[in-house]
Design an enzyme around this catalytic site. Structure first.
Site, PDB file in Angstrom:
ATOM      1  N   ASP A  12      -1.596   3.707   7.139  1.00 44.58           N
ATOM      2  CA  ASP A  12      -0.989   3.313   5.870  1.00 44.58           C
ATOM      3  C   ASP A  12      -2.093   2.990   4.859  1.00 44.58           C
ATOM      4  O   ASP A  12      -3.226   2.685   5.239  1.00 44.58           O
ATOM      5  CB  ASP A  12      -0.098   2.085   6.112  1.00 44.58           C
ATOM      6  CG  ASP A  12       0.616   1.609   4.868  1.00 44.58           C
ATOM      7  OD1 ASP A  12       1.047   2.451   4.052  1.00 44.58           O
ATOM      8  OD2 ASP A  12       0.758   0.383   4.717  1.00 44.58           O
ATOM      9  N   ASP A  14      -1.511   0.818   1.507  1.00 44.67           N
ATOM     10  CA  ASP A  14      -1.390  -0.505   0.882  1.00 44.67           C
ATOM     11  C   ASP A  14      -1.482  -1.610   1.927  1.00 44.67           C
ATOM     12  O   ASP A  14      -0.723  -1.622   2.890  1.00 44.67           O
ATOM     13  CB  ASP A  14      -0.069  -0.606   0.122  1.00 44.67           C
ATOM     14  CG  ASP A  14       0.075   0.489  -0.928  1.00 44.67           C
ATOM     15  OD1 ASP A  14      -0.948   1.011  -1.385  1.00 44.67           O
ATOM     16  OD2 ASP A  14       1.223   0.825  -1.273  1.00 44.67           O
TER      17      ASP A  14
END
Length: 156
Positions: A12, A14
């Site tokens: 991922d 963020d």
């Protein structure tokens, strides 16, 4: 199969590769009148990498038994996030990594062995077919703990 014999790892962006919290706070200061300051251009391209993230990504990508991709969700409040996330990947991880960027709000649709994410649910993480490595948790608080985990897997 294209990646036969290799484990697929998704990471991922963020709060995992990028320091979203610091970037959001700076954007909130810049646009205090907006309910959704993340709707303004410049947020995603302006994010700094999380400590150790770039080196860890490169290390994981260099492991011959792994195929590493970035799997990130888009911001519904910021249509610029699509292009800015792509620009961030080029800026910090190089043009060769751009073709490993997947932007999807449905992380469970991707087939793979590992998903490194700061959330355990919300974008399909709880239905991902492989192992969820919960970044920022007690077990995986930082990138050093994640690379140690993968080092131990490779040693088996």
């Amino acid at each position: 199969m294209r990646f036969e014999g290799k484990k697929i790892v998704y990471i991922d962006m963020d709060h995992v590769l990028c320091d979203y919290e610091a970037g959001f706070n700076a954007h909130q200061t810049k646009y205090p009148e907006l309910a959704y300051p993340q709707s303004q251009p410049g947020l995603y391209i302006g994010l700094d990498p999380m400590p150790g993230a770039v080196d860890a990504f490169k290390w994981l990508s260099a492991q011959p038994e792994l195929e590493v991709f970035i799997l990130t969700s888009p911001s519904e409040k910021n249509p610029h996030c699509y292009s800015e996330k792509r620009q961030w990947v080029e800026k910090y991880l190089g043009m060769e990594t751009v073709n490993r960027l997947i932007i999807s709000p449905h992380k469970d649709l991707n087939r793979g062995d590992y998903l490194i994410d700061d959330n355990v649910a919300g974008k399909g993480q709880d239905h991902f077919e492989g192992e969820l490595i919960h970044f920022g948790s007690e077990q995986y608080p930082n990138w050093q703990s994640v690379t140690t985990y993968f080092s131990n897997l490779a040693a088996r």
